[in-house]
Design a protein around this motif. Structure first.
Motif, mmCIF file in Angstrom:
data_model
loop_
_atom_site.group_PDB
_atom_site.id
_atom_site.type_symbol
_atom_site.label_atom_id
_atom_site.label_comp_id
_atom_site.label_asym_id
_atom_site.label_seq_id
_atom_site.Cartn_x
_atom_site.Cartn_y
_atom_site.Cartn_z
ATOM 1 N N ASN A 99 5.268 9.749 -4.661
ATOM 2 C CA ASN A 99 5.524 8.943 -3.473
ATOM 3 C C ASN A 99 4.195 8.521 -2.851
ATOM 4 O OD1 ASN A 99 4.741 10.750 -1.196
ATOM 5 N ND2 ASN A 99 6.388 12.038 -1.984
ATOM 6 N N THR A 100 4.234 7.457 -2.091
ATOM 7 C CA THR A 100 3.007 6.845 -1.581
ATOM 8 C C THR A 100 2.206 7.789 -0.690
ATOM 9 O OG1 THR A 100 4.060 4.678 -1.704
ATOM 10 C CG2 THR A 100 2.095 4.844 -0.349
ATOM 11 N N ASP A 101 2.877 8.573 0.124
ATOM 12 C CA ASP A 101 2.172 9.527 0.984
ATOM 13 C C ASP A 101 1.412 10.564 0.157
ATOM 14 O OD1 ASP A 101 3.058 8.268 3.250
ATOM 15 O OD2 ASP A 101 4.760 9.607 3.575
ATOM 16 N N GLU A 135 -2.741 11.297 -0.030
ATOM 17 C CA GLU A 135 -3.345 12.631 0.054
ATOM 18 C C GLU A 135 -4.208 12.923 -1.175
ATOM 19 O OE1 GLU A 135 -0.294 15.521 0.543
ATOM 20 O OE2 GLU A 135 0.543 14.591 2.349
ATOM 21 N N LEU A 136 -3.691 12.522 -2.340
ATOM 22 C CA LEU A 136 -4.399 12.773 -3.591
ATOM 23 C C LEU A 136 -5.748 12.074 -3.612
ATOM 24 C CD1 LEU A 136 -4.171 13.944 -6.535
ATOM 25 C CD2 LEU A 136 -3.261 11.712 -7.183
ATOM 26 N N PHE A 137 -5.774 10.792 -3.244
ATOM 27 C CA PHE A 137 -7.024 10.040 -3.289
ATOM 28 C C PHE A 137 -7.993 10.489 -2.199
ATOM 29 C CE2 PHE A 137 -4.174 6.811 -5.402
ATOM 30 C CZ PHE A 137 -4.664 7.075 -6.668
ATOM 31 N N LYS A 138 -7.470 10.945 -1.089
ATOM 32 C CA LYS A 138 -8.337 11.510 -0.058
ATOM 33 C C LYS A 138 -9.032 12.752 -0.587
ATOM 34 C CE LYS A 138 -8.351 13.122 4.747
ATOM 35 N NZ LYS A 138 -7.542 13.343 5.972
ATOM 36 N N LYS A 139 -8.274 13.584 -1.300
ATOM 37 C CA LYS A 139 -8.842 14.812 -1.879
ATOM 38 C C LYS A 139 -9.925 14.480 -2.901
ATOM 39 C CE LYS A 139 -6.807 17.025 -5.221
ATOM 40 N NZ LYS A 139 -5.840 17.784 -6.059
ATOM 41 N N HIS A 140 -9.704 13.425 -3.682
ATOM 42 C CA HIS A 140 -10.665 13.042 -4.719
ATOM 43 C C HIS A 140 -11.847 12.248 -4.162
ATOM 44 C CE1 HIS A 140 -8.205 14.735 -7.751
ATOM 45 N NE2 HIS A 140 -7.351 13.733 -7.917
ATOM 46 N N PHE A 176 -3.485 2.183 -0.132
ATOM 47 C CA PHE A 176 -2.076 2.578 -0.163
ATOM 48 C C PHE A 176 -1.498 2.833 1.233
ATOM 49 C CE2 PHE A 176 -3.126 3.300 -4.614
ATOM 50 C CZ PHE A 176 -2.059 2.621 -5.187
ATOM 51 N N TYR A 177 -2.345 2.883 2.209
ATOM 52 C CA TYR A 177 -1.856 2.960 3.583
ATOM 53 C C TYR A 177 -1.038 1.714 3.927
ATOM 54 C CZ TYR A 177 -1.925 3.148 8.696
ATOM 55 O OH TYR A 177 -1.562 3.159 10.018
ATOM 56 N N TYR A 178 -1.399 0.575 3.284
ATOM 57 C CA TYR A 178 -0.730 -0.692 3.583
ATOM 58 C C TYR A 178 0.332 -1.075 2.546
ATOM 59 C CZ TYR A 178 -4.347 -1.387 7.075
ATOM 60 O OH TYR A 178 -5.164 -1.246 8.169
ATOM 61 N N ARG A 179 0.575 -0.234 1.560
ATOM 62 C CA ARG A 179 1.581 -0.567 0.552
ATOM 63 C C ARG A 179 2.977 -0.330 1.081
ATOM 64 N NH1 ARG A 179 0.456 -1.003 -4.821
ATOM 65 N NH2 ARG A 179 2.497 -2.000 -4.868
ATOM 66 N N ARG A 180 3.897 -1.267 0.784
ATOM 67 C CA ARG A 180 5.277 -1.151 1.225
ATOM 68 C C ARG A 180 6.147 -0.412 0.218
ATOM 69 N NH1 ARG A 180 6.119 -7.425 2.593
ATOM 70 N NH2 ARG A 180 4.857 -7.517 0.704
ATOM 71 N N VAL A 181 5.652 -0.251 -1.011
ATOM 72 C CA VAL A 181 6.430 0.443 -2.027
ATOM 73 C C VAL A 181 6.468 1.940 -1.708
ATOM 74 C CG1 VAL A 181 5.922 -1.238 -3.827
ATOM 75 C CG2 VAL A 181 4.387 0.709 -3.504
ATOM 76 N N SER A 182 7.527 2.598 -2.166
ATOM 77 C CA SER A 182 7.694 4.016 -1.846
ATOM 78 C C SER A 182 7.003 4.929 -2.846
ATOM 79 C CB SER A 182 9.186 4.370 -1.783
ATOM 80 O OG SER A 182 9.816 4.079 -3.021
#
Length: 555
Positions: free
Chosen positions: A146-148, A152-157, A166-172
């Motif tokens: 899921n987008t959330d 979190e994953l990319f913040k960790k990396h 992905f903050y602005y992506r509308r997809v789930s």
């Protein structure tokens, strides 16, 4: 329980394969030695990655690296392989500092944002690790989160550009790819494992390095590294300017749009354009003997609006400009050459009456009064309607045409009287650090909007014609770009957010099942990254108005 067998149609022939067989294993049976590598499958009209399994009777068409979709799949897969190798060589670090910038000489120019010096030793270690991974045939896994979770994953990396994107992506949900423990996001499909990525090289260049890739014509080898120095300097300047403005990626652009200071951002970008056009006008004026400002560039680069804005700046510099188009010197329709498909080839140099063009310009240079022609595209004939011109001491012709950098077009004119300008829309903004935006995408979207607005041409037709347009550019424009006295980048950082609003309805009308559908779907997914901007905020003299409409120039 007996094994289930399905009927599969490939190239008009029927075959039988067991349920659960991977498409990559089917593809291996049709991969001819020495032919272009199969990297994707189209299963019953749906584009599919090769790691998936057969689940029903169907029709399959395989996609190779010689096709645009396949070539892009190879490119993005190779980018991930390189990023993984840098991750390994750096001990699990440094990959967040890798930035893919832009195309250069059949490759991608990359930099390291931490300012480190790129050494041959570093590149050799990365290259050796890439080759090791290819030989090991490591799987490229794909999972959906899921987008959330992705944020979190990319913040960790430490991949903050992806986090912002992905903050602005509308997809789930978001597709995450991985090679061993290394995880990343890439815009589009990938090959199933690293063994598909046989051909590459890393070459130190400027402050970064180039990931060299095969081209679509010769997919089994790497060509010579032949950088275009003038073009590179223009791209470097545009990239630095984007970085200074804090607008290097789509996520950062979306931040600026949603904060509400869109108008200032647009005006600053347009001011930068005006400054560069003014500098070119000053160059021309200071040279003193220029009578012919020759402007060339690929399709949808904004040549016409640029010529009008340059004319304004030339007047400000004390000159009297006269814009003309080489198209008015087309040969009569019955003499127009044909391309390899038998269609009229208006982009061939032979489509222009070079003798008449040179004769008129030389007569003007000698002080004679000349009547300029207008080409009637309905009748296919040149007409003379009283457009008279005499060149005085301060007069200058501003000439626009795709062949203007080719000396053969102006073969009889003195070199000292010519000033050549190359213009193109060289996109400097990226989706994120590892996903660049091809400059051709921006030009295609520009053309799509203009074709629909001014010619009633639908998006599917524009997409269908685009490969032919690109071939013409490769043959008639790009070989001469380094001969330019000045270059101008007509791309606007904000323009894709404006074009999104106009082009999405056109793309949604492309029918599923048509050859153009896959490209339309790809572009729709690409545009979904952007927060849209209304065209009413764009100044009337902007180059973008040539495509979006509402401009102040009569073109």
């Amino acid at each position: 329980m007996s094994e289930r067998i399905y009927d599969v149609t490939i190239d008009g022939n029927q075959y039988r394969f067991p349920e659960g067989i991977y498409y990559r294993d089917i593809a291996a049976q049709f991969q001819e030695t020495g032919r272009h590598t199969i990297v994707l499958a189209i299963v019953d009209g749906k584009l599919t990655e090769l790691y998936k399994k057969l689940t029903k009777s169907c029709e399959i068409r395989f996609v190779t690296t010689a096709e645009q979709m396949g070539h892009k799949t190879y490119e993005r897969s190779m980018c991930m392989l390189m990023a993984k190798a840098i991750y390994d060589v750096g001990g699990g670090k440094a990959v967040d500092q890798v930035r893919l910038r832009y195309n250069i000489s059949d490759g991608l120019y990359c930099t390291m944002d931490d300012g480190r010096e790129i050494t041959e030793g570093f590149l050799n270690r990365v290259k050796a690790r890439m080759r090791e991974l290819v030989d090991q045939k490591v799987m490229i896994h794909k999972r959906s989160v899921n987008t959330d979770k992705a944020i979190e994953l990319f913040k960790k990396h430490g991949m903050h550009d992806k986090e912002k994107l992905f903050y602005y992506r509308r997809v789930s949900r978001v597709n995450i790819y991985s090679i061993e423990e290394y995880e990343d996001y890439y815009y589009g499909y990938m090959v199933p494992d690293t063994s598909f990525l046989q051909h590459f090289d890393l070459i130190k260049y400027n402050k970064g390095f180039v990931l060299m890739l095969p081209n679509k014509k010769e997919t089994d080898k790497i060509g010579r590294f032949e950088p275009k120095e003038k073009l590179f300097r223009v791209m470097e300047e545009s990239t630095r300017w984007s970085d200074v403005q804090g607008l290097s990626t789509v996520g950062r652009l979306n931040d600026r749009i949603t904060r509400g200071d869109v108008q200032e951002m647009i005006l600053v970008q347009e001011a930068f354009h005006e400054k560069k056009i003014g500098e070119i006008a000053v160059q021309i004026a200071e040279r003193g003997n220029v009578k012919f400002a020759l402007i060339a560039g690929p399709s949808s680069s904004g040549k016409t609006t640029f010529s009008r804005r340059l004319s304004v700046q030339l007047r400000a510099a004390g000159l009297i400009p006269h814009p003309i188009s080489v198209d008015n010197y087309f040969v009569d329709r019955e003499h127009t050459p044909h391309d390899a498909d038998g269609n009229l080839d208006f982009e061939a140099l032979e489509a222009v009456d070079i003798a008449a063009f040179n004769d008129d310009l030389n007569r003007m240079l000698a002080g004679e009064t000349v009547q300029l022609p207008t080409f009637n595209f309905k009748t296919g004939k040149r007409e003379y309607n009283g457009d008279i011109i005499t060149l005085g001491d301060n007069d200058i012709l501003v000439i626009e045409g795709i062949h203007c950098l080719n000396d053969e077009l102006t073969r009889d004119l003195p070199a000292e009287n010519k000033f050549k300008i190359y213009i193109s829309a060289l996109t400097s903004i990226s989706i994120d650090e590892h996903n660049r935006i091809p400059t051709t995408d921006g030009r295609l979207l520009r053309r799509m909007v203009r074709d629909a607005r001014t010619r009633g041409v639908d998006a599917a037709d524009t997409i269908a014609r685009w490969p032919s347009v690109r071939r013409g550019e490769e043959a008639n424009i790009f070989p001469y770009q380094e001969q330019a006295d000045a270059m101008f980048n007509s791309a606007l950082i904000y323009e894709l957010a404006v074009l999104k609003v106009q082009v999405e309805p056109l793309l949604f009308r492309v029918d599923r099942g048509t050859p153009e559908y896959f490209e339309a779907k790809r572009l729709l997914k690409f545009l979904d990254y952007f927060v849209g901007i209304g065209a009413e905020l764009v100044p009337t003299n902007s180059i973008l108005r040539e495509f979006a409409g509402g401009g102040c120039f009569n073109i």
